[in-house]
Design a protein around this motif. Sequence first.
Motif, PDB file in Angstrom:
ATOM      1  N   CYS A  43       0.791  -1.413  -0.003  1.00  0.00           N
ATOM      2  CA  CYS A  43      -0.732  -0.255  -0.381  1.00  0.00           C
ATOM      3  C   CYS A  43       0.986   1.077  -0.129  1.00  0.00           C
ATOM      4  CB  CYS A  43      -0.824  -0.106   1.153  1.00  0.00           C
ATOM      5  SG  CYS A  43      -0.310  -0.331   2.594  1.00  0.00           S
ATOM      6  N   GLU A  44       2.323   0.913  -0.017  1.00  0.00           N
ATOM      7  CA  GLU A  44       3.157   2.143  -0.062  1.00  0.00           C
ATOM      8  C   GLU A  44       2.985   3.179   0.449  1.00  0.00           C
ATOM      9  OE1 GLU A  44       2.928   3.541  -4.490  1.00  0.00           O
ATOM     10  OE2 GLU A  44       2.733   1.564  -4.936  1.00  0.00           O
ATOM     11  N   SER A  45       2.472   2.716   1.981  1.00  0.00           N
ATOM     12  CA  SER A  45       2.910   3.831   3.014  1.00  0.00           C
ATOM     13  C   SER A  45       4.810   3.359   4.125  1.00  0.00           C
ATOM     14  CB  SER A  45       1.907   3.219   4.606  1.00  0.00           C
ATOM     15  OG  SER A  45       0.431   2.919   3.937  1.00  0.00           O
ATOM     16  N   GLU A  46       4.827   4.642   4.086  1.00  0.00           N
ATOM     17  CA  GLU A  46       5.629   4.426   4.872  1.00  0.00           C
ATOM     18  C   GLU A  46       5.986   4.495   6.475  1.00  0.00           C
ATOM     19  OE1 GLU A  46       8.858   8.193   3.805  1.00  0.00           O
ATOM     20  OE2 GLU A  46       7.411   8.162   1.899  1.00  0.00           O
ATOM     21  N   TYR A  47       7.592   4.489   6.645  1.00  0.00           N
ATOM     22  CA  TYR A  47       7.163   3.335   8.209  1.00  0.00           C
ATOM     23  C   TYR A  47       8.608   4.065   8.867  1.00  0.00           C
ATOM     24  CZ  TYR A  47       2.067   1.297   7.810  1.00  0.00           C
ATOM     25  OH  TYR A  47       1.540   1.246   8.045  1.00  0.00           O
ATOM     26  N   VAL A  48       8.097   4.217   9.884  1.00  0.00           N
ATOM     27  CA  VAL A  48       9.910   4.949  11.030  1.00  0.00           C
ATOM     28  C   VAL A  48      10.674   3.190  10.455  1.00  0.00           C
ATOM     29  CG1 VAL A  48       9.459   6.777  11.865  1.00  0.00           C
ATOM     30  CG2 VAL A  48       9.230   4.602  13.012  1.00  0.00           C
ATOM     31  N   ASP A  49      12.286   3.344  11.030  1.00  0.00           N
ATOM     32  CA  ASP A  49      13.204   2.519  10.470  1.00  0.00           C
ATOM     33  C   ASP A  49      12.474   1.614  11.942  1.00  0.00           C
ATOM     34  OD1 ASP A  49      14.191   3.410   8.041  1.00  0.00           O
ATOM     35  OD2 ASP A  49      16.048   3.458   9.461  1.00  0.00           O
ATOM     36  N   GLY A  50      12.654   0.667  11.568  1.00  0.00           N
ATOM     37  CA  GLY A  50      12.263  -0.525  12.996  1.00  0.00           C
ATOM     38  C   GLY A  50      11.188  -1.243  12.684  1.00  0.00           C
ATOM     39  N   ILE A  51      10.480  -0.360  12.287  1.00  0.00           N
ATOM     40  CA  ILE A  51       9.043  -1.678  11.912  1.00  0.00           C
ATOM     41  C   ILE A  51       9.419  -2.635  10.978  1.00  0.00           C
ATOM     42  CG2 ILE A  51       6.782  -0.914  11.446  1.00  0.00           C
ATOM     43  CD1 ILE A  51       6.887   1.875  12.774  1.00  0.00           C
TER      44      ILE A  51
END
Length: 108
Positions: A6-14
């Motif tokens: 779905c091309e959502s962005e997440y912070v590193d670590g997830i």
Amino acid sequence: MICPNCESEYVDGIAECTDCGSELVSAEEFEGNLVHHSDWVIVYTCSESFEADMLKANLEGAGIEVTILKQKDSSYPAVGGLAVIKVLVQKKDAETASEIITDINKTE
Ligand SMILES: [Zn+2]
């Protein structure tokens, strides 16, 4: 990190998308991937361009569609980022491609 689905962005670590549960990829990996993840599989990895190009030519000669993905491997920062080249084919061609690659490596 980016969800390839779905091309959502997440912070590193997830590691997993909270919307769809897909495994997240790095932004670098996502941008390099113009193809849909689930339809393509990695059949070979190497660090030399010529090797990937040679395989691509052989596989295409057998009528298999090939995508080459080049990226820096951030797990080797000491050597300035070793290039990792991945050879991808569509799932339906994976078995045939593996056999061709095995044959090529045998004759070397
Ligand atoms: Zn998602």
